[in-house]
Design a protein around this motif. Structure first.
Motif, PDB file in Angstrom:
ATOM      1  N   ILE A   1       7.077  -0.466  -2.413  1.00 15.31           N
ATOM      2  CA  ILE A   1       7.797   0.669  -1.820  1.00 15.31           C
ATOM      3  C   ILE A   1       7.329   1.921  -2.542  1.00 15.31           C
ATOM      4  N   GLU A   2       6.739   2.835  -1.797  1.00 20.04           N
ATOM      5  CA  GLU A   2       6.111   4.017  -2.432  1.00 20.04           C
ATOM      6  C   GLU A   2       6.209   5.212  -1.474  1.00 20.04           C
ATOM      7  N   PRO A   3       6.837   6.314  -1.908  1.00 22.68           N
ATOM      8  CA  PRO A   3       6.932   7.473  -1.014  1.00 22.68           C
ATOM      9  C   PRO A   3       5.607   8.220  -0.825  1.00 22.68           C
TER      10      PRO A   3
ATOM     11  N   GLY B   1       1.253  10.114  -8.825  1.00 24.86           N
ATOM     12  CA  GLY B   1       2.287  10.043  -9.856  1.00 24.86           C
ATOM     13  C   GLY B   1       1.720  10.664 -11.123  1.00 24.86           C
ATOM     14  N   ALA B   2       2.254  10.266 -12.262  1.00 25.20           N
ATOM     15  CA  ALA B   2       1.820  10.876 -13.522  1.00 25.20           C
ATOM     16  C   ALA B   2       0.320  10.720 -13.756  1.00 25.20           C
ATOM     17  N   SER B   3      -0.265   9.648 -13.207  1.00 27.30           N
ATOM     18  CA  SER B   3      -1.667   9.386 -13.567  1.00 27.30           C
ATOM     19  C   SER B   3      -2.630  10.423 -12.992  1.00 27.30           C
TER      20      SER B   3
ATOM     21  N   GLY C   1      -7.253  10.115 -18.365  1.00 25.97           N
ATOM     22  CA  GLY C   1      -8.115   9.022 -17.927  1.00 25.97           C
ATOM     23  C   GLY C   1      -8.549   8.044 -19.005  1.00 25.97           C
ATOM     24  N   CYS C   2      -7.926   8.090 -20.166  1.00 21.18           N
ATOM     25  CA  CYS C   2      -8.422   7.232 -21.253  1.00 21.18           C
ATOM     26  C   CYS C   2      -7.783   5.851 -21.255  1.00 21.18           C
ATOM     27  N   ILE C   3      -8.585   4.865 -21.540  1.00 21.15           N
ATOM     28  CA  ILE C   3      -8.047   3.565 -21.939  1.00 21.15           C
ATOM     29  C   ILE C   3      -7.940   3.716 -23.454  1.00 21.15           C
TER      30      ILE C   3
ATOM     31  N   ALA D   1      11.217   6.088  -0.164  1.00 17.92           N
ATOM     32  CA  ALA D   1      11.751   6.171  -1.528  1.00 17.92           C
ATOM     33  C   ALA D   1      13.002   5.308  -1.660  1.00 17.92           C
ATOM     34  N   ALA D   2      13.016   4.463  -2.675  1.00 18.67           N
ATOM     35  CA  ALA D   2      14.206   3.628  -2.930  1.00 18.67           C
ATOM     36  C   ALA D   2      15.320   4.505  -3.494  1.00 18.67           C
ATOM     37  N   VAL D   3      16.539   4.278  -3.019  1.00 18.83           N
ATOM     38  CA  VAL D   3      17.655   5.075  -3.553  1.00 18.83           C
ATOM     39  C   VAL D   3      18.818   4.218  -4.041  1.00 18.83           C
TER      40      VAL D   3
ATOM     41  N   HIS E   1       5.951   3.862 -19.877  1.00 19.89           N
ATOM     42  CA  HIS E   1       4.691   3.736 -20.634  1.00 19.89           C
ATOM     43  C   HIS E   1       4.240   5.025 -21.318  1.00 19.89           C
ATOM     44  N   GLY E   2       4.990   6.104 -21.120  1.00 19.29           N
ATOM     45  CA  GLY E   2       4.671   7.336 -21.854  1.00 19.29           C
ATOM     46  C   GLY E   2       3.239   7.777 -21.682  1.00 19.29           C
ATOM     47  N   GLN E   3       2.536   7.936 -22.823  1.00 15.89           N
ATOM     48  CA  GLN E   3       1.154   8.431 -22.797  1.00 15.89           C
ATOM     49  C   GLN E   3       0.149   7.287 -22.595  1.00 15.89           C
ATOM     50  N   LEU E   4       0.656   6.082 -22.230  1.00 14.79           N
ATOM     51  CA  LEU E   4      -0.232   4.914 -22.181  1.00 14.79           C
ATOM     52  C   LEU E   4      -0.213   4.165 -20.848  1.00 14.79           C
ATOM     53  N   GLY E   5       0.271   4.816 -19.791  1.00 11.34           N
ATOM     54  CA  GLY E   5       0.447   4.083 -18.532  1.00 11.34           C
ATOM     55  C   GLY E   5      -0.847   3.580 -17.915  1.00 11.34           C
ATOM     56  N   LEU E   6      -1.852   4.422 -17.960  1.00 11.35           N
ATOM     57  CA  LEU E   6      -3.144   4.022 -17.396  1.00 11.35           C
ATOM     58  C   LEU E   6      -3.742   2.900 -18.258  1.00 11.35           C
ATOM     59  N   THR E   7      -3.636   3.087 -19.562  1.00  7.52           N
ATOM     60  CA  THR E   7      -4.175   2.112 -20.511  1.00  7.52           C
ATOM     61  C   THR E   7      -3.547   0.739 -20.308  1.00  7.52           C
ATOM     62  N   LEU E   8      -2.224   0.733 -20.123  1.00  8.03           N
ATOM     63  CA  LEU E   8      -1.499  -0.538 -20.196  1.00  8.03           C
ATOM     64  C   LEU E   8      -1.119  -1.133 -18.849  1.00  8.03           C
TER      65      LEU E   8
HETATM   66  C1  LIG Z   1      -1.445  15.275 -19.151  1.00  9.44           C
HETATM   67  C2  LIG Z   1      -1.372  13.775 -19.177  1.00  9.44           C
HETATM   68  C3  LIG Z   1      -2.399  13.031 -19.769  1.00  9.44           C
HETATM   69  C4  LIG Z   1      -2.332  11.651 -19.796  1.00  9.44           C
HETATM   70  N1  LIG Z   1      -3.396  10.947 -20.295  1.00  9.44           N
HETATM   71  C5  LIG Z   1      -3.350   9.585 -20.288  1.00  9.44           C
HETATM   72  C6  LIG Z   1      -4.465   8.840 -20.778  1.00  9.44           C
HETATM   73  O1  LIG Z   1      -5.499   9.379 -21.149  1.00  9.44           O
HETATM   74  N2  LIG Z   1      -4.347   7.482 -20.805  1.00  9.44           N
HETATM   75  C7  LIG Z   1      -3.214   6.837 -20.387  1.00  9.44           C
HETATM   76  O2  LIG Z   1      -3.134   5.614 -20.485  1.00  9.44           O
HETATM   77  N3  LIG Z   1      -2.154   7.528 -19.902  1.00  9.44           N
HETATM   78  C8  LIG Z   1      -2.200   8.877 -19.836  1.00  9.44           C
HETATM   79  N4  LIG Z   1      -1.137   9.583 -19.356  1.00  9.44           N
HETATM   80  C9  LIG Z   1       0.087   8.859 -18.991  1.00  9.44           C
HETATM   81  C10 LIG Z   1      -0.020   8.152 -17.650  1.00  9.44           C
HETATM   82  O3  LIG Z   1      -0.470   9.062 -16.685  1.00  9.44           O
HETATM   83  C11 LIG Z   1       1.352   7.578 -17.259  1.00  9.44           C
HETATM   84  O4  LIG Z   1       1.849   6.797 -18.312  1.00  9.44           O
HETATM   85  C12 LIG Z   1       1.225   6.709 -16.032  1.00  9.44           C
HETATM   86  O5  LIG Z   1       0.701   7.434 -14.959  1.00  9.44           O
HETATM   87  C13 LIG Z   1       2.563   6.110 -15.649  1.00  9.44           C
HETATM   88  O6  LIG Z   1       2.331   5.260 -14.549  1.00  9.44           O
HETATM   89  P1  LIG Z   1       3.532   4.760 -13.660  1.00  9.44           P
HETATM   90  O7  LIG Z   1       2.961   3.958 -12.567  1.00  9.44           O
HETATM   91  O8  LIG Z   1       4.571   4.157 -14.544  1.00  9.44           O
HETATM   92  O9  LIG Z   1       4.200   6.108 -13.117  1.00  9.44           O
HETATM   93  P2  LIG Z   1       3.624   7.098 -12.029  1.00  9.44           P
HETATM   94  O10 LIG Z   1       2.160   7.208 -12.111  1.00  9.44           O
HETATM   95  O11 LIG Z   1       4.415   8.348 -12.153  1.00  9.44           O
HETATM   96  O12 LIG Z   1       3.975   6.370 -10.675  1.00  9.44           O
HETATM   97  C14 LIG Z   1       5.299   6.194 -10.235  1.00  9.44           C
HETATM   98  C15 LIG Z   1       5.283   6.008  -8.743  1.00  9.44           C
HETATM   99  O13 LIG Z   1       6.614   5.758  -8.272  1.00  9.44           O
HETATM  100  C16 LIG Z   1       6.787   6.452  -7.078  1.00  9.44           C
HETATM  101  N5  LIG Z   1       8.228   6.711  -6.860  1.00  9.44           N
HETATM  102  C17 LIG Z   1       8.951   7.760  -7.313  1.00  9.44           C
HETATM  103  N6  LIG Z   1      10.238   7.643  -6.888  1.00  9.44           N
HETATM  104  C18 LIG Z   1      10.306   6.510  -6.174  1.00  9.44           C
HETATM  105  C19 LIG Z   1      11.356   5.874  -5.477  1.00  9.44           C
HETATM  106  N7  LIG Z   1      12.598   6.385  -5.430  1.00  9.44           N
HETATM  107  N8  LIG Z   1      11.097   4.719  -4.827  1.00  9.44           N
HETATM  108  C20 LIG Z   1       9.850   4.189  -4.846  1.00  9.44           C
HETATM  109  N9  LIG Z   1       8.807   4.770  -5.514  1.00  9.44           N
HETATM  110  C21 LIG Z   1       9.028   5.904  -6.158  1.00  9.44           C
HETATM  111  C22 LIG Z   1       5.982   7.731  -7.254  1.00  9.44           C
HETATM  112  O14 LIG Z   1       5.649   8.306  -5.990  1.00  9.44           O
HETATM  113  C23 LIG Z   1       4.788   7.248  -8.019  1.00  9.44           C
HETATM  114  O15 LIG Z   1       3.700   6.886  -7.189  1.00  9.44           O
HETATM  115  C24 LIG Z   1      -1.195  10.973 -19.256  1.00  9.44           C
HETATM  116  C25 LIG Z   1      -0.183  11.701 -18.640  1.00  9.44           C
HETATM  117  C26 LIG Z   1      -0.263  13.094 -18.585  1.00  9.44           C
HETATM  118  C27 LIG Z   1       0.843  13.841 -17.883  1.00  9.44           C
END
Ligand SMILES: Cc1cc2nc3c(=O)[nH]c(=O)nc-3n(C[C@H](O)[C@H](O)[C@H](O)COP(=O)(O)OP(=O)(O)OC[C@H]3O[C@@H](n4cnc5c(N)ncnc54)[C@H](O)[C@@H]3O)c2cc1C
Length: 412
Positions: A30-32, A38-40, A45-47, A220-222, A376-383
């Motif tokens: 489920i993805e809007p 999203g944050a990525s 872009g780093c692992i 979007a899930a609510v 996942h904070g600053q590590l979402g792409l990595t992890l």
């Molecule tokens: C400036 C910056 C630099 C970064 N550099 C790195 C890096 O070098 N290496 C690294 O590993 N990480 C990095 N990160 C962190 C990384 O981008 C995030 O940790 C990661 O994107 C989180 O992934 P996610 O899928 O949890 O969240 P998101 O990528 O935010 O995805 C969440 C998804 O949920 C969807 N969503 C929202 N609400 C709902 C709802 N109600 N129902 C259903 N879906 C919904 C959104 O549309 C979105 O697609 C960086 C972040 C920033 C901001």
């Protein structure tokens, strides 16, 4: 096999969906949308295998007044949001002790040390191995003081097994001639690598999931419905419902509101970062380069140079402060002489950060059919790929070499 609804199709959610699908489950995401934004999409872009030292570091509380006064500093707290962020921030600051720092770094290292192999397996599986560039990241120091500020974090990472090599500024310039030749020194982070295009990565993961029969519901899930202790359906904002045997919450920063609805409140704040994609930038950079003093990195993506970073603690509804993105671009000119910045696209992302910098992975004891994969904070792409392997492993009862208890959703 179960029917599983994955809420959120960012890099973490779609990675979980693919791994669960590979085990034979019937998976719906489920993805809007838009996909990959999203944050990525603002990421560097780093692992980031060695990014294991938590952001909460000793002496942090003392620094807060300075952050409040310097809104353009690499790390800042917006005064208007300070009260709202305060409860989360106090928990965050409580982790800023030497002993906690080491324990958190050890837990994160267990995850990140598996990240490269998991990521390579994932992109090989979807037929896009070229999305990863395995080259060390170069962290640049302006002067000895700048280097000394990073020393404790680098030493801890080294102590836990990260491969970090000290070089002079001139050597950094030799390794990547796009970098200015007059830096004091640099650290080569040998375990790190980078993704050529994080948005393309997320969209290719979606394509693979769909091509293998996975369903993506645009919405979007609510809300959730219960049957006894179990969740039976997820409701979407337009009134549709999606039934499933199991649910995975992977909606990045939006997981917080959803987890509140589920009665398993997660402590996540959206820590803002900015990125500017520079096209036709006149610089041929071959590595990801971090400028320690500016608190940002630059990665040569396929179609643009990304200048990304800064840490801004602000409430979830805070509007972007684009000046912070522009400052990064100004500093980038110092690092990369001749950089052209006239074709720029600015992006903002909210890193879903927990107070202890550990992600949230696994089931809650309070909800037997809900799994969390977020924070996942600053590590979402990595992890993302490692998280997906662990989540699928937990569903299948497969043994993994990583103890999930430090990442439990019930720890808050
Ligand atoms: C400036 C910056 C630099 C970064 N550099 C790195 C890096 O070098 N290496 C690294 O590993 N990480 C990095 N990160 C962190 C990384 O981008 C995030 O940790 C990661 O994107 C989180 O992934 P996610 O899928 O949890 O969240 P998101 O990528 O935010 O995805 C969440 C998804 O949920 C969807 N969503 C929202 N609400 C709902 C709802 N109600 N129902 C259903 N879906 C919904 C959104 O549309 C979105 O697609 C960086 C972040 C920033 C901001």
């Amino acid at each position: 096999m179960a029917s599983i609804a994955v809420v959120g199709g960012g890099v973490v959610g779609i990675s979980c969906a693919l791994a669960l699908q590979a085990d034979g489950h019937e998976v719906t995401v489920i993805e809007p949308g838009p996909i990959g934004e999203g944050a990525s999409w603002a990421s560097c872009g780093c692992i980031a295998v060695g990014e294991i030292v938590p952001l909460s570091q000793p002496g942090m509380l003392m620094k807060v007044p300075g952050w409040l006064l310097r809104p353009q500093a690499p790390l800042t707290l917006r005064p208007a949001s300070a009260l709202r962020v305060l409860p989360w921030f106090l928990r965050f600051a409580a982790n800023a002790r030497q002993s906690r720092m080491r324990a958190i770094a050890e837990d994160l290292a267990r995850l990140t040390f598996a990240a490269t192999e998991d990521f390579k397996a994932q992109i090989a599986d979807i037929g896009r191995p070229e999305l990863l560039v395995e080259r060390p990241v170069i962290k640049l120091f302006e002067d000895a003081q700048d280097r000394a500020l990073m020393a404790a974090a680098l030493d801890l990472a080294r102590d836990l097994g990260c491969r970090i090599e000290d070089v002079t500024g001139a050597e950094a310039h030799e390794i990547d001639p796009a970098i200015a030749s007059d830096f004091h020194s640099a650290a080569l982070l040998r375990d790190w690598s980078f993704v050529t295009d994080p948005v393309l990565l997320v969209s290719e993961l979606h394509n693979a999931f769909r091509n293998r029969g996975g369903q993506v519901v645009s919405g979007a899930a609510v809300e959730f419905d219960r049957k006894g202790q179990m969740i039976s359906t997820v409701r979407l904002s337009d009134g549709r419902v999606c039934e499933a045997d199991e649910f995975v919450i992977a909606a990045g920063i939006h997981s917080r509101r959803l987890s509140d609805r589920l009665g398993v409140p997660l402590k996540i704040e959206g820590v803002i970062g900015y990125s500017t994609a520079l096209r036709d930038c006149n610089v041929d950079l071959g590595h990801t380069v971090f400028y320690a003093k500016g608190g940002f990195g630059m990665t040569p993506y396929e179609d643009a140079l990304a200048v990304a970073g800064t840490i801004e603690f602000a409430s979830s509804d805070a509007k972007p402060n684009w000046k912070r993105a522009d400052i990064l671009v100004d500093h980038a000119r110092r690092v990369l002489p001749g950089l052209r910045t006239d074709r720029a696209e600015r992006r903002m992302g909210r890193r879903p950060l927990t107070p202890d910098t550990r992600p949230i992975i696994g089931r809650s004891k309070r909800l037997p059919n809900v799994t969390f994969a977020t924070g996942h904070g600053q590590l979402g792409l990595t992890l993302a790929a490692t998280t997906a392997r662990l989540v699928a492993g937990e569903f299948a009862g497969r043994a993994t070499n990583i103890d999930l208890s430090p990442f439990s959703p019930d720890r808050f």
